[in-house]
Design an enzyme around this catalytic site. Structure first.
Site, PDB file in Angstrom:
ATOM      1  CB  ALA A   1      -0.553  -1.107   6.686  1.00 56.97           C
TER       2      ALA A   1
ATOM      3  CG  HIS B   1      -6.819 -16.007  -1.781  1.00 65.89           C
ATOM      4  ND1 HIS B   1      -5.725 -16.722  -1.383  1.00 65.89           N
ATOM      5  CD2 HIS B   1      -6.904 -16.185  -3.121  1.00 65.89           C
ATOM      6  CE1 HIS B   1      -5.171 -17.307  -2.435  1.00 65.89           C
ATOM      7  NE2 HIS B   1      -5.871 -17.001  -3.503  1.00 65.89           N
TER       8      HIS B   1
ATOM      9  CB  CYS C   1      -0.840  15.176   8.124  1.00 67.12           C
ATOM     10  SG  CYS C   1      -1.825  15.683   6.717  1.00 67.12           S
TER      11      CYS C   1
HETATM   12  C1  PCO Z   1      -3.041  10.742   5.833  1.00 62.49           C
HETATM   13  N1  PCO Z   1      -4.258  10.335   5.699  1.00 62.49           N
HETATM   14  C2  PCO Z   1      -5.454  10.696   6.149  1.00 62.49           C
HETATM   15  C3  PCO Z   1      -6.501   9.707   5.767  1.00 62.49           C
HETATM   16  C4  PCO Z   1      -7.786  10.304   5.385  1.00 62.49           C
HETATM   17  N2  PCO Z   1      -8.375  10.992   6.499  1.00 62.49           N
HETATM   18  C5  PCO Z   1      -9.607  10.695   6.980  1.00 62.49           C
HETATM   19  C6  PCO Z   1     -10.057  11.529   8.169  1.00 62.49           C
HETATM   20  C7  PCO Z   1      -9.855  10.826   9.518  1.00 62.49           C
HETATM   21  C8  PCO Z   1     -10.339  11.744  10.652  1.00 62.49           C
HETATM   22  O1  PCO Z   1     -11.684  12.075  10.486  1.00 62.49           O
HETATM   23  C9  PCO Z   1      -8.386  10.509   9.785  1.00 62.49           C
HETATM   24  C10 PCO Z   1     -10.663   9.532   9.563  1.00 62.49           C
HETATM   25  O2  PCO Z   1      -9.406  12.763   8.153  1.00 62.49           O
HETATM   26  O3  PCO Z   1     -10.306   9.838   6.517  1.00 62.49           O
HETATM   27  O4  PCO Z   1      -5.705  11.668   6.798  1.00 62.49           O
HETATM   28  C11 PCO Z   1      -2.329  11.842   5.872  1.00 62.49           C
HETATM   29  S1  PCO Z   1      -2.720  13.426   6.162  1.00 62.49           S
END
Ligand code: PCO
Length: 221
Positions: A70, A105, A190
């Site tokens: 993933a 591993h 998101c």
């Molecule tokens: C999912 N997950 C996330 C993961 C956590 N988000 C982050 C930061 C990023 C941008 O700076 C994506 C690296 O926001 O670590 O957002 C659902 S909302």
């Protein structure tokens, strides 16, 4: 195990049959070597920062990397440090054909001084807390020697971070001696704003480096 002398010639230090992964020139200078850091990414959007994390470590340490299936979706492999090996689930058994062959591993668990899982997804957190090991990353953790440090930097949506499972799982991994580098509040993938964003790669790097400088591993720089 082979050591690279400053002159550049190789010395066989032992002839264990199982050192396929570590049978590489080690960067040994004046009787010490760089710390061996195993960086691992699981399936969170924050894995877009994994190449940056690897670059932070690559001058200071010997680095090998592991990514779940993933996580690969988010990692730009062309941006990874050129001399760094990235192991995936495909490598786990591709070089294995008979009893006596090395098991990846176990080799990586043996090679590493420290493991850093960043990002740690909600799913991989749950699997580690429950002792599940259905891929290369979780098999390394399941085989880990907890005398050696593991750091984790979780990354997930705020609703997942604040879900009661997270606290249960964090308590379980804390009991194992795993060190948490907490997430921060910011704009998430998101569009939501809230806690769950992975700590910055530079902070993850400085946390691990400060720890190792305060508790050095014998024989490392
Ligand atoms: C999912 N997950 C996330 C993961 C956590 N988000 C982050 C930061 C990023 C941008 O700076 C994506 C690296 O926001 O670590 O957002 C659902 S909302």
């Amino acid at each position: 195990m082979m050591w690279l002398r400053p002159s550049g010639c190789y010395v066989m230090a032992s002839a264990e049959p199982s050192d396929a992964v570590i049978r590489e020139p080690m960067q040994v200078i004046n009787g010490t070597r760089k710390p061996r850091i195993l960086l691992a990414a699981s399936g969170s959007v924050a894995a877009i920062k994994f190449a940056n994390l690897c670059s932070c470590f690559s001058d200071w340490a010997e680095v090998k990397a592991v990514a779940t299936q993933a996580a690969l979706h988010f990692i730009d492999q062309a941006s990874l440090p050129k001399d760094m090996v990235l192991y995936t689930d495909e490598h786990e058994w591709s070089n294995w054909s008979k009893i006596g062959d090395t098991v990846l591993h176990i080799e990586l668990r043996r090679w590493a001084d420290v493991m850093v899982i960043a990002p740690l997804s909600a799913n991989t957190l749950g699997k580690i807390a429950g002792g599940l090991c259905d891929n290369l990353l979780t098999s390394i953790v399941r085989a880990w020697d907890y005398e050696k440090p593991i750091f984790v930097a979780p990354a997930m949506n705020t609703f997942m971070w604040t879900n009661p499972f997270t606290e249960r799982h964090l308590m379980s991994i804390d009991e194992l001696g795993i060190t948490l580098i907490p997430p921060v509040s910011k704009r998430l993938a998101c569009g939501d704003y809230g806690n769950g964003a992975m700590a910055e790669p530079s902070l993850i790097f400085s946390t691990v480096r400060l720890f190792l400088e305060s508790q050095p591993i014998a024989g490392t720089t």
